[in-house]
Motif scaffolding. Structure first.
Motif, PDB file in Angstrom:
ATOM      1  N   HIS A 132      54.250 -46.373  38.055  1.00  0.00           N
ATOM      2  CA  HIS A 132      53.831 -47.243  36.952  1.00  0.00           C
ATOM      3  C   HIS A 132      52.314 -47.212  36.814  1.00  0.00           C
ATOM      4  O   HIS A 132      51.596 -47.009  37.797  1.00  0.00           O
ATOM      5  CB  HIS A 132      54.302 -48.675  37.197  1.00  0.00           C
ATOM      6  CG  HIS A 132      55.789 -48.806  37.286  1.00  0.00           C
ATOM      7  ND1 HIS A 132      56.426 -49.986  37.585  1.00  0.00           N
ATOM      8  CD2 HIS A 132      56.796 -47.872  37.121  1.00  0.00           C
ATOM      9  CE1 HIS A 132      57.730 -49.805  37.599  1.00  0.00           C
ATOM     10  NE2 HIS A 132      57.970 -48.522  37.341  1.00  0.00           N
ATOM     11  N   PRO A 133      51.829 -47.446  35.596  1.00  0.00           N
ATOM     12  CA  PRO A 133      50.370 -47.516  35.430  1.00  0.00           C
ATOM     13  C   PRO A 133      49.807 -48.781  36.061  1.00  0.00           C
ATOM     14  O   PRO A 133      50.521 -49.757  36.265  1.00  0.00           O
ATOM     15  CB  PRO A 133      50.194 -47.507  33.905  1.00  0.00           C
ATOM     16  CG  PRO A 133      51.470 -48.059  33.378  1.00  0.00           C
ATOM     17  CD  PRO A 133      52.565 -47.598  34.314  1.00  0.00           C
ATOM     18  N   ASP A 134      48.537 -48.721  36.384  1.00  0.00           N
ATOM     19  CA  ASP A 134      47.884 -49.899  36.946  1.00  0.00           C
ATOM     20  C   ASP A 134      47.825 -51.006  35.907  1.00  0.00           C
ATOM     21  O   ASP A 134      47.653 -50.743  34.700  1.00  0.00           O
ATOM     22  CB  ASP A 134      46.450 -49.550  37.388  1.00  0.00           C
ATOM     23  CG  ASP A 134      46.452 -48.514  38.511  1.00  0.00           C
ATOM     24  OD1 ASP A 134      47.436 -48.487  39.267  1.00  0.00           O
ATOM     25  OD2 ASP A 134      45.469 -47.736  38.599  1.00  0.00           O
ATOM     26  N   THR A 142      46.776 -54.994  26.359  1.00  0.00           N
ATOM     27  CA  THR A 142      47.228 -53.633  26.115  1.00  0.00           C
ATOM     28  C   THR A 142      47.627 -53.502  24.659  1.00  0.00           C
ATOM     29  O   THR A 142      48.483 -54.253  24.179  1.00  0.00           O
ATOM     30  CB  THR A 142      48.419 -53.292  27.025  1.00  0.00           C
ATOM     31  OG1 THR A 142      48.028 -53.483  28.388  1.00  0.00           O
ATOM     32  CG2 THR A 142      48.834 -51.863  26.821  1.00  0.00           C
ATOM     33  N   HIS A 148      47.828 -43.515  26.224  1.00  0.00           N
ATOM     34  CA  HIS A 148      46.842 -43.375  27.293  1.00  0.00           C
ATOM     35  C   HIS A 148      47.272 -42.260  28.245  1.00  0.00           C
ATOM     36  O   HIS A 148      48.467 -41.927  28.322  1.00  0.00           O
ATOM     37  CB  HIS A 148      46.710 -44.688  28.071  1.00  0.00           C
ATOM     38  CG  HIS A 148      46.338 -45.854  27.205  1.00  0.00           C
ATOM     39  ND1 HIS A 148      45.056 -46.163  26.858  1.00  0.00           N
ATOM     40  CD2 HIS A 148      47.120 -46.804  26.593  1.00  0.00           C
ATOM     41  CE1 HIS A 148      45.032 -47.240  26.097  1.00  0.00           C
ATOM     42  NE2 HIS A 148      46.284 -47.654  25.917  1.00  0.00           N
ATOM     43  N   ARG A 150      46.734 -40.486  32.298  1.00  0.00           N
ATOM     44  CA  ARG A 150      46.258 -40.669  33.667  1.00  0.00           C
ATOM     45  C   ARG A 150      46.833 -39.553  34.530  1.00  0.00           C
ATOM     46  O   ARG A 150      47.810 -38.892  34.136  1.00  0.00           O
ATOM     47  CB  ARG A 150      46.677 -42.044  34.222  1.00  0.00           C
ATOM     48  CG  ARG A 150      48.140 -42.169  34.589  1.00  0.00           C
ATOM     49  CD  ARG A 150      48.448 -43.553  35.141  1.00  0.00           C
ATOM     50  NE  ARG A 150      49.761 -43.634  35.762  1.00  0.00           N
ATOM     51  CZ  ARG A 150      50.874 -43.849  35.115  1.00  0.00           C
ATOM     52  NH1 ARG A 150      50.858 -44.030  33.788  1.00  0.00           N
ATOM     53  NH2 ARG A 150      52.027 -43.910  35.771  1.00  0.00           N
ATOM     54  N   TYR A 163      51.328 -42.381  28.487  1.00  0.00           N
ATOM     55  CA  TYR A 163      52.151 -43.590  28.356  1.00  0.00           C
ATOM     56  C   TYR A 163      51.628 -44.436  27.199  1.00  0.00           C
ATOM     57  O   TYR A 163      50.461 -44.357  26.817  1.00  0.00           O
ATOM     58  CB  TYR A 163      52.152 -44.392  29.655  1.00  0.00           C
ATOM     59  CG  TYR A 163      50.805 -44.917  30.076  1.00  0.00           C
ATOM     60  CD1 TYR A 163      50.424 -46.228  29.763  1.00  0.00           C
ATOM     61  CD2 TYR A 163      49.904 -44.108  30.780  1.00  0.00           C
ATOM     62  CE1 TYR A 163      49.181 -46.704  30.153  1.00  0.00           C
ATOM     63  CE2 TYR A 163      48.664 -44.580  31.178  1.00  0.00           C
ATOM     64  CZ  TYR A 163      48.307 -45.881  30.856  1.00  0.00           C
ATOM     65  OH  TYR A 163      47.080 -46.374  31.221  1.00  0.00           O
ATOM     66  N   GLN A 182      56.805 -43.688  29.097  1.00  0.00           N
ATOM     67  CA  GLN A 182      55.980 -42.723  29.833  1.00  0.00           C
ATOM     68  C   GLN A 182      56.593 -41.334  29.752  1.00  0.00           C
ATOM     69  O   GLN A 182      57.814 -41.183  29.854  1.00  0.00           O
ATOM     70  CB  GLN A 182      55.835 -43.109  31.305  1.00  0.00           C
ATOM     71  CG  GLN A 182      55.122 -44.418  31.559  1.00  0.00           C
ATOM     72  CD  GLN A 182      54.797 -44.589  33.032  1.00  0.00           C
ATOM     73  OE1 GLN A 182      53.670 -44.423  33.448  1.00  0.00           O
ATOM     74  NE2 GLN A 182      55.813 -44.934  33.815  1.00  0.00           N
TER      75      GLN A 182
END
Length: 521
Positions: A132-134, A142, A148, A150, A163, A182
């Motif tokens: 999962h993203p931070d 958001t 985005h 990463r 994502y 994602q």
């Protein structure tokens, strides 16, 4: 007595070490100009080349990421458009049939992953292991619909993740309910494209670099060719050719060097010409006493009368005395011209002590000339930096010159004093004077009497014309100024006398607390 002070009368080198290459200093090792320039050109090139490879690799990775990031962004956008809410808040579906999932994961090189999470991180569809993203920092929100990117690691393999958040609540008056979509893929295609870019850039460099080195080598050889030509022109010169080198035949960068070399050649040519004139003049001057000695000796051999033989021997003795004096003066002048000019052989001296010693040597000769010879010196020492032997030679020539030209019953005085200093704390300039009561030197002749072998017309005194030349040479080495005046103390109108004044440079004041070096008489 002659003057305010008492007059006094009295009754009476290392070899050079041989040079050895083993003693040569490391700093004197000869360096190649070609090698120095080549090193300074190639060293930065060899340092910058790995840096350019690293920069090229980073740029290649950035270029390789852009098209695949765009494709990954499109996939996330398409997948996000399929996420919707069904039956209120109880169910979410992605609406992706099996063939659509296969198309989404289709990739011959990389592994593709996707994941859909509902509000509060509830799993909906896709790969559960996708990280999962931070969470967004406090105070930040958001934005739904914004994609985005990463980097992450899945099962120990680096992946690129795109994502976006989808707003499931259409009522703007209520708090948004967000779903996370994602898409991720491994980096094989990106690395392959980056490597292709690097190969396309680096491989030509491997071909160009040797060409660059060859061109640099050729350019340096061509650029330094004028130096080799200058070397050949200098080597081809005759041994007696000291003419200047034409500056327009050399590169502009070495023109200052050629000018300095021309200056040195001009000084060397002048020195050689002076030596040639000196040798020619000396040979000419030596002919007279030698010819006289030969003639007197032959005449004495032919004579039978004892008185005539005695008269010839007397003339022979006078000729030998003149020849001896001439040789001694030639040796003294040669020694004076070869003395160190930088003051390395100088030491602190009491000029008054040097004057007294020189006068003491000439007192017996003054008796023969029937001339009153004296010295006037102050009570305190008059210090100068000089060479005692050369200064004594200077004084001897001035005293000898004064005794020869002063008639019997006259006087010769050597005087030492110090000029008044402009600043009370500093020492005055030392002054050495030699005055006589002879016929004097006309003002028009005073500049010429210091020339070698120059004699004033009508002079009856014996001499070779070298004494004052020796005086000038030694005075220049000591930084002294020589002036000639008429004797202000002379009283006879026919004999105005001469006054030779030598003004030496004042010694610098001693540093407070420093010990004054001892002087030598």
């Amino acid at each position: 007595m002659n003057g305010p002070t008492d007059r006094s009368a009295a009754d009476a080198g290392p070899s050079d070490a041989a040079w050895s290459p083993a003693l040569e200093d490391e700093g004197d090792i000869q360096h190649s100009l070609f090698g120095e320039i080549l090193d300074w050109m190639l060293a930065p090139l060899l340092i910058l080349w790995p840096m350019s490879i690293a920069i090229t690799y980073l740029v290649a990775k950035s270029i390789a990421n852009q098209p695949f990031d765009h494709a990954l962004e499109d996939s996330v956008t398409v997948l996000a458009q399929q996420v919707r809410e069904v039956n209120g808040v109880t169910r979410l579906t992605a609406g992706l049939p099996g063939p659509a999932r296969d198309i989404l994961r289709a990739d011959d090189i990389d592994s593709v992953y996707f994941q859909i999470l509902g509000p509060q991180g509830r799993y909906i569809d896709g790969d559960r292991d996708l990280p999962h993203p931070d969470p967004a920092p406090d105070g930040e929100t958001t934005t739904p619909g914004t994609v985005h990117f990463r980097n992450a690691i899945l099962h120990g393999t680096p992946i690129r993740v795109a994502y976006a958040y989808v707003n499931l609540e259409e009522n703007r008056n209520r708090a948004p309910r967000l779903a996370l979509v994602q898409m991720a893929e491994t980096l094989e295609k990106r690395a392959k494209l980056a490597n292709e870019i690097i190969k396309g850039v680096i491989l030509p460099q491997f071909i160009i670099l040797p060409v660059v080195l060859a061109l640099v080598w050729f350019a340096l050889s061509r650029g330094l060719l004028p130096l080799a030509e200058l070397q050949e022109r200098i080597r081809a010169r005759p041994i007696d050719d000291l003419s200047p080198i034409a500056p327009n035949q050399v590169p502009e960068e070495i023109t200052p060097l050629v000018r300095s070399l021309n200056d040195m050649l001009a000084r060397l040519s002048q020195s050689i010409e002076m030596q040639k004139r000196f040798i020619a003049d000396a040979a000419h001057q030596m002919k007279t006493p030698l010819a006289g000695m030969r003639m007197q000796s032959e005449l004495a051999l032919r004579q039978t009368d004892q008185q005539e033989i005695h008269r010839s021997l007397e003339q022979l003795a006078k000729s030998s005395e003149a020849a001896t004096r001439l040789v001694n003066q030639l040796l003294a002048l040669a020694r004076a011209e070869n003395q160190p000019q930088a003051g390395t052989a100088f030491e602190p001296l009491d000029l008054a002590e040097v004057a007294c010693n020189a006068v003491r040597d000439w007192v017996p000769a003054s008796f023969n000339y029937r001339i009153d010879l004296g010295v006037e010196v102050p009570d305190a020492p008059v210090l100068i930096d000089g060479n005692a032997v050369m200064l004594r030679e200077l004084l001897s020539n001035l005293i000898d010159n004064a005794l020869r030209y002063t008639p019997q019953g006259g006087s010769v005085t050597v005087r030492v004093s110090a000029n008044e200093a402009p600043v009370p704390e500093e020492a005055g300039a030392p002054v050495l004077e030699i005055e006589d009561t002879g016929p004097g030197i006309p003002p028009a002749e005073r500049l010429h009497v210091f020339e070698r072998f120059y004699r004033i017309l009508g002079s009856s005194a014996e001499g070779s014309g070298l004494g004052l030349a020796i005086v000038r040479e030694i005075a220049q080495q000591h930084g002294a100024e020589v002036d000639i005046f008429s004797n202000p103390r002379a009283t006879h109108p026919k004999y105005p006398g001469s006054l030779f004044r030598l003004t030496f440079p004042a010694r610098p004041p001693a540093t407070p607390g420093a010990e004054e070096p001892p002087y030598h008489g």
